[in-house]
Design an enzyme around this catalytic site. Structure first.
Site, mmCIF file in Angstrom:
data_model
loop_
_atom_site.group_PDB
_atom_site.id
_atom_site.type_symbol
_atom_site.label_atom_id
_atom_site.label_comp_id
_atom_site.label_asym_id
_atom_site.label_seq_id
_atom_site.Cartn_x
_atom_site.Cartn_y
_atom_site.Cartn_z
ATOM 1 N N GLU A 1 -2.815 -0.633 0.347
ATOM 2 C CA GLU A 1 -2.651 -1.678 -0.673
ATOM 3 C C GLU A 1 -3.688 -1.665 -1.803
ATOM 4 O OE1 GLU A 1 -0.570 -5.215 1.865
ATOM 5 O OE2 GLU A 1 -2.723 -5.025 2.097
HETATM 6 C C1 TNX Z 1 -1.015 -5.910 5.683
HETATM 7 S S1 TNX Z 1 -1.369 -3.529 7.340
HETATM 8 C C2 TNX Z 1 -2.297 -5.383 5.602
HETATM 9 C C3 TNX Z 1 -3.429 -6.246 5.969
HETATM 10 C C4 TNX Z 1 -3.024 -7.641 6.252
HETATM 11 C C5 TNX Z 1 -1.762 -7.659 7.081
HETATM 12 C C6 TNX Z 1 -1.346 -9.029 7.487
HETATM 13 C C7 TNX Z 1 -2.260 -3.139 6.261
HETATM 14 C C8 TNX Z 1 -2.639 -1.773 6.301
HETATM 15 N N1 TNX Z 1 -2.596 -4.078 5.359
HETATM 16 O O1 TNX Z 1 -4.395 -6.208 4.954
HETATM 17 O O2 TNX Z 1 -4.060 -8.290 6.916
HETATM 18 O O3 TNX Z 1 -0.738 -7.047 6.361
HETATM 19 O O4 TNX Z 1 -0.287 -9.022 8.372
#
Ligand code: TNX
Length: 491
Positions: free
Chosen positions: A306
Site C-alpha cells: 500500500e
Molecule cells: C491491510 S494487509 C493492510 C494493513 C491493515 C490491514 C487491516 C496489508 C499488507 N496491509 O496495513 O492493517 O489491511 O485489515
C-alpha cells in the site's frame, strides 16, 4: 479394576538429547538405564482430539497408565538425524513396552512431545490418567506455519508475545512475524537512528501515549524464547509505505526536510519514503543491518504494501533498496504481494494477501509464496456481526470459514506454496484479551491447514476435535472466543 491391568517389567534406555543443533553422534548425550514398571489396560481407545492432525495415525487397543507417583512416563527418544526423517518429522509409538520417539531433529522431538501432551487423558471416575496405544508418523505439509502480530498500531509487550509463543508452539506453529513498524509507531530500537523510538514509538493509534517499543534486550528475550520452542521470529520493517512514524522522527527522510506530524490516524497508503531525500538509502542500509544483526532467524520482512503515493518507478527503486539491504546482510527478504511488481530478486518470498493474480505472478516467476488471503486468514476480521472489535472489509470469518479452505485453492501448486500465515492487525485491538479472542480458536485451524495432509482435513471432524481444546486454551491462559458454532466440551 486393577486385575484388568497388565504389568510389564522392562529395562528402558532413555537417551537424552545433547545441546540442540549438535549433530555429532555421542557428543553431549547421556544414557540412563532404569528399571521401570509399566502399567497398562486393554480398554478400547477413543481417538484423541489431536490438532493439528498427524499425517498418519493408527490407534491400538489399550492404554499406558501414568505413574501414580506423578513421575513422567519414561520414553526412549532418539533425535539423531536419520535418512528417512526431516528435522520437523517424527515417529511416536505408544504400546505396552512404553513410549518411543524417533525424530529427524530437535524440532521433531519437540513436536512429538506436543502430540504426546495432547494424547494424555486426565484421570476421571472410571480410569486413572493414561495415554492410548497409538502409532503416529508425522511431519508438516508446509515449511511455513505462521502467526503475525501488528505491534505498531497498538503496542504489546514481551510477556504478551511470550504467551502466544508458548501456546502456538504447542500447535506446531513455527514462525512469528512481528509487524514492528507502521504509520502509528516504530517499535524496535535502532541505535544509529534513536529518534525512531524516542519520537516514533511515543503513541498508539489513539494518538496518545505511552506507546512503547522493544529494546534490543527485549527483542533478544523474544527471539530466545521463540527459538527454545522452534519458532523463528520474522521482523517486519514496513517500507516504502506505512512509514509516518519514521518520517515524523527525522526531517531528513522527507523531500522538504521537515518532519511530518506523528499521528494515530493516517490514511492508508499516504505516507512513503522519498527517493529524493539524500538520507533515504543510508537509512534503509542502517536499519536492515541493525535488524539483521539482532535477528537469529533467516528472514526479514520488508513490507512493501500500500505505497499508494509513489509512482511505480519510485516504488520499485525503494523496494529494491530494501530487498538488497536484507540480502547484503545475509538474510532472505519477504515482501507483501505488491513487491512482485518491483522487479525484486528471485530469492524474495512473496506474501499473498489480496490479489490471487499477484500470487500467480510471484509463483510463475519462481518466487516462493506465503499464503495469507484476507478473506480467510485475517485475524482482525470479525467472526460474526456481534464481534465487538475487528474489521469487516474482507468479510466475516467464522471458525468454519477460517478452516475450510486450502492454500492451493487459487490454483497454486503445493510446491509453489511455502506455507500459510494468519496476520492479526491491531487498528481495533487494544488489549491482550482482544488478541486472545481474535486469534483463538481460529489460529488452531491455520495450524492444521499448515501442518496436516489436505486429504485428511474435514470441517465436521475438526469441529469435534476443536470442541475439546477450549479447556486446554483456558488452562494456557487464553481467553478464546467461544464461538457459538462449536459445541464446546465443558470438561
Ligand atoms: C491491510 S494487509 C493492510 C494493513 C491493515 C490491514 C487491516 C496489508 C499488507 N496491509 O496495513 O492493517 O489491511 O485489515
Amino acid at each position: 479394576m486393577l486385575g484388568r491391568f497388565g504389568w510389564v517389567l522392562l529395562a528402558i534406555s532413555v537417551v537424552f538429547a545433547g545441546c540442540s543443533g549438535d549433530q555429532t553422534p555421542q557428543a553431549g548425550r547421556e544414557r540412563v538405564t532404569e528399571d521401570t514398571q509399566l502399567e497398562t489396560d486393554s480398554d478400547p481407545v477413543v481417538p484423541a482430539a489431536l490438532i493439528p492432525l498427524p499425517a498418519e495415525t493408527v490407534w491400538g487397543d489399550g492404554h499406558l497408565l501414568l505413574p501414580r507417583d506423578g513421575s513422567e512416563l519414561p520414553r526412549e527418544v532418539s533425535n539423531e538425524p536419520t535418512d528417512d526423517l526431516e528435522d520437523e518429522e517424527y515417529r511416536l509409538t505408544i504400546d505396552g513396552d512404553g513410549i518411543t520417539i524417533v525424530a529427524g531433529g530437535d524440532a521433531g522431538a519437540f513436536y512429538a512431545e506436543q502430540t504426546l501432551d495432547q494424547l494424555v487423558q486426565p484421570a476421571d471416575a472410571d480410569h486413572p490418567a493414561r495415554v492410548p496405544f497409538v502409532s503416529i508418523v508425522d511431519g508438516p505439509r508446509f515449511a511455513w506455519r505462521g502467526f503475525m502480530l501488528d505491534v505498531s498500531r497498538h503496542f504489546f509487550d514481551v510477556d504478551v508475545i511470550k504467551k502466544h509463543i508458548d501456546v502456538l508452539s504447542r500447535y506446531k506453529i513455527n514462525r512469528l512475524h512481528l509487524h514492528l513498524t507502521d504509520d502509528q509507531g516504530w517499535r524496535i530500537q535502532i541505535d544509529s537512528w534513536p529518534a525512531l523510538t524516542s519520537v516514533g514509538a511515543s503513541i498508539n493509534l489513539d494518538g496518545e501515549g505511552p506507546g512503547g517499543y522493544f529494546t534490543a534486550q527485549d527483542y533478544a528475550e523474544i527471539t530466545d524464547h521463540a527459538a527454545e520452542r522452534f519458532i523463528t521470529v520474522v521482523p517486519e520493517i514496513d517500507m516504502p509505505g506505512h512509514v509516518n512514524a519514521a518520517l515524523a522522527s527525522y526531517g531528513e527522510l522527507n523531500a522538504d526536510g521537515e518532519p511530518t506530524e506523528l499521528r494515530g490516524v493516517v490514511p492508508y497508503g499516504q505516507s512513503a519514503l522519498s527517493i529524493e531525500a539524500p538520507a533515504t538509502s543510508g537509512f534503509i542500509d542502517d536499519v536492515f543491518s541493525e535488524v539483521a544483526a539482532m535477528t537469529p532467524g533467516e528472514f526479514i520482512h520488508i513490507g512493501g504494501d500500500e505505497a499508494l503515493s509513489l509512482d511505480q518507478a519510485e516504488y520499485s527503486a525503494l523496494t529494491r533498496l530494501a530487498a538488497d539491504a536484507v540480502i547484503a546482510n545475509h538474510k532472505t527478504p519477504i515482501g507483501w504481494e505488491e513487491t512482485v511488481t518491483a522487479g525484486a530478486p528471485q530469492s524474495l518470498i512473496v506474501q499473498y494477501w489480496l490479489d490471487p493474480a499477484r500470487a500467480h505472478q510471484a509463483a510463475d516467476g519462481g518466487n516462493q509464496v506465503i499464503v495469507s488471503p484476507a478473506k480467510r486468514a485475517y485475524l482482525d476480521m470479525k467472526y460474526d456481526d456481534t464481534t465487538p472489535v475487528g474489521q469487516t472489509w474482507a468479510g466475516l470469518i467464522e471458525v468454519e470459514t477460517a478452516y475450510d479452505w486450502d492454500p492451493t485453492d487459487e490454483g497454486l501448486a503445493d510446491d509453489q506454496v511455502l506455507g500459510v500465515e494468519a496476520p492479526l492487525w491491531t487498528e481495533t485491538i487494544r488489549s491482550s484479551t482482544e488478541i486472545d479472542r481474535m486469534a483463538y480458536p481460529r489460529m488452531l485451524g491455520y495450524a492444521e491447514i499448515g501442518w496436516s495432509p489436505k486429504a485428511q482435513r474435514d470441517f465436521s471432524d475438526y469441529r469435534e476435535r476443536l470442541a475439546q481444546h477450549g479447556t486446554r486454551l483456558t488452562d494456557l491462559g487464553i481467553e478464546f472466543h467461544p464461538s457459538p458454532t462449536i459445541d464446546w466440551d465443558q470438561n
